[in-house]
Design an enzyme around this catalytic site. Sequence first.
Site, PDB file in Angstrom:
ATOM      1  N   HIS A  37       0.839  -1.196   0.000  1.00  0.00           N
ATOM      2  CA  HIS A  37       0.000   0.000   0.000  1.00  0.00           C
ATOM      3  C   HIS A  37       0.876   1.248   0.000  1.00  0.00           C
ATOM      4  O   HIS A  37       2.099   1.163  -0.195  1.00  0.00           O
ATOM      5  CB  HIS A  37      -0.950  -0.012   1.202  1.00  0.00           C
ATOM      6  N   GLY A  39       1.914   3.119   2.315  1.00  0.00           N
ATOM      7  CA  GLY A  39       2.971   3.111   3.319  1.00  0.00           C
ATOM      8  C   GLY A  39       4.215   2.412   2.803  1.00  0.00           C
ATOM      9  O   GLY A  39       5.338   2.907   2.953  1.00  0.00           O
ATOM     10  N   HIS A  40       4.017   1.249   2.167  1.00  0.00           N
ATOM     11  CA  HIS A  40       5.148   0.544   1.562  1.00  0.00           C
ATOM     12  C   HIS A  40       5.758   1.374   0.438  1.00  0.00           C
ATOM     13  O   HIS A  40       6.976   1.366   0.241  1.00  0.00           O
ATOM     14  CB  HIS A  40       4.691  -0.804   0.999  1.00  0.00           C
ATOM     15  N   GLN A  65       5.085 -14.878  13.196  1.00  0.00           N
ATOM     16  CA  GLN A  65       4.526 -13.667  13.796  1.00  0.00           C
ATOM     17  C   GLN A  65       3.068 -13.835  14.225  1.00  0.00           C
ATOM     18  O   GLN A  65       2.496 -12.912  14.809  1.00  0.00           O
ATOM     19  CB  GLN A  65       4.610 -12.497  12.807  1.00  0.00           C
ATOM     20  N   GLN A  91       7.821   3.865  10.771  1.00  0.00           N
ATOM     21  CA  GLN A  91       7.708   4.289  12.164  1.00  0.00           C
ATOM     22  C   GLN A  91       6.413   3.793  12.810  1.00  0.00           C
ATOM     23  O   GLN A  91       6.315   3.718  14.029  1.00  0.00           O
ATOM     24  CB  GLN A  91       7.782   5.819  12.229  1.00  0.00           C
ATOM     25  N   ASP A 123       5.302   0.837  13.069  1.00  0.00           N
ATOM     26  CA  ASP A 123       5.666  -0.320  13.888  1.00  0.00           C
ATOM     27  C   ASP A 123       6.860   0.041  14.760  1.00  0.00           C
ATOM     28  O   ASP A 123       7.946  -0.526  14.637  1.00  0.00           O
ATOM     29  CB  ASP A 123       5.985  -1.514  12.994  1.00  0.00           C
ATOM     30  N   GLN A 179       8.605  -2.737  16.884  1.00  0.00           N
ATOM     31  CA  GLN A 179       9.372  -3.595  15.987  1.00  0.00           C
ATOM     32  C   GLN A 179      10.649  -2.904  15.540  1.00  0.00           C
ATOM     33  O   GLN A 179      11.730  -3.505  15.510  1.00  0.00           O
ATOM     34  CB  GLN A 179       8.514  -3.955  14.770  1.00  0.00           C
TER      35      GLN A 179
END
Length: 528
Positions: A38, A40-41, A65, A161, A163, A166
């Site tokens: 999406h 974000g990627h 996960q 950011q 995540d 993580q």
Amino acid sequence: MRLFTTIAGLNCYLNLLRNEQKKSPDTIGLVPTMGALHKGHLSLIKRAREENTITVVSIFINPLQFAPREDFKEYPRQLEIDKEFCEKEGVDVIFAPTPETMGMKNALSTDAQDSTTTVVSPSHMTSIMCGVSRPNFFQGVATIVTKLLNIVKPNNAYFGQKDAQQLAIIKQLVKDLSLPVNIVYCPIIREASGLAISSRNQYLTPEQKEQASMLYASLCYGRKIFLENQDTPNILETVENAVKEKLASQPVLKLEYLEIVDPETLKPLENIQNIGLLAIAAYIGSCRLIDNILLRNRKPIIAIDGPAGAGKSTVTKLVGQSLGLLYLDTGAMYRAVTWMVLQSGVPVTDQAQVAELVSQCQISFNSPENNHVVINGQDVTVAIRSREVTNNVSIVAAQPTVRYFMVKQQQQFGAKGGIVAEGRDIGSHVFPNAELKIFLTASLKERSRRRLVELKQKGQTNISLEEVEKEIICRDQKDTNRKISPLRKSSDAVEISTDGLSIGEVTQKIVDIFKTTCYGKSSVNNII
């Protein structure tokens, strides 16, 4: 674009690229994903493409996960759509392995974690926040990320950011295992409503998406309370209560946790010295969403970038004086290192010897108001402005080891804020969370004229305008095309063309912009 599903195929292809004369081994960027790509990627991919010669996107739905009752089987799988997405965005390689390829005998087995060697991160980082309800999640993340870093061997790996937990665990993993990779974190990409973009958003109805935007609205409200009452006793408890109260106005959101922690160590905070992470997780229906925002208890940072001759140094000094901020001349730091290399007799292209020198050097600014630059105890304020240094600084600055040690020192200077810095990648790389980012530019003719005046004032009269123009064009090409942190405008930077403007006018523009920003309104009263 190439697609590989095996480690052998991927390694063979990347090794061939590394062995080609035109492909440097330090220019591979990795974007690890679980697919369902999406916007974000997309931001991660664009950043990777800008900063690397080869961009690799991994698509692997990591069974480690997922807890037994989580949505592993239902998690969206759309490899063909993701392939089209990557090809359109100029990705060079997709790595889409099976669980078996990644060392898992049975991805759907409840004992999948027992079928492969796993990486265990510090318990204090994995036992809070998302780790409470997902006890094996970060062990699975750390294991697969370590595998991917070892398989691809990238120079840079890109994470969002959103995540944040993580991200902190991966940064700690890389540090503890001495993995030779730079972890690059990119800002959260949001819908117009403020909802953080996530692959799981597709589970939401339009109404739920609108309702879920209250997550970010609540975080913003908490930040507002913090900024307005930083010196109040028990302010963090007040912030948490404010966020919960705001969130309660949207009863369909069921809070899982709300934490304020150190963004690097993830340790819970009782007060914020410099920066804190306000993180939240909540359910809307059966969909679990996370989000976060940073709380800063420090003076602001202003990052000013732009090409050579745009007037950055002079303007940045004046902005610092106007706002009471320390002027951090990062360009002077690179010039000082270049001067040191030239004085040593080491060829500027001998990266190993340059690394030996730079890793042991100490740079300081004596009398910051006078911009005195000192390297290894020697004042080089005048020497670093010579033509010889100017013509070699891009070569030295582009070297990975040089940039690593210089950025490390710069970030130490900026840890407590209260600085204004200028360079070519300050806002995009050194201080990506700066409160204000400015990109100064000017026409080639104007920049050349300014540089010629500067040289003549220093007694260098045996150079023509045409020669200066050629030098600036060459410098621009080096800065724009260097493989490590090239010159580029941050997406959130304010661009100012300085053609036809006096130094005072440019300075005032930046000061005015600062005063009208969100952070500026809350911080400037403590400075001026």
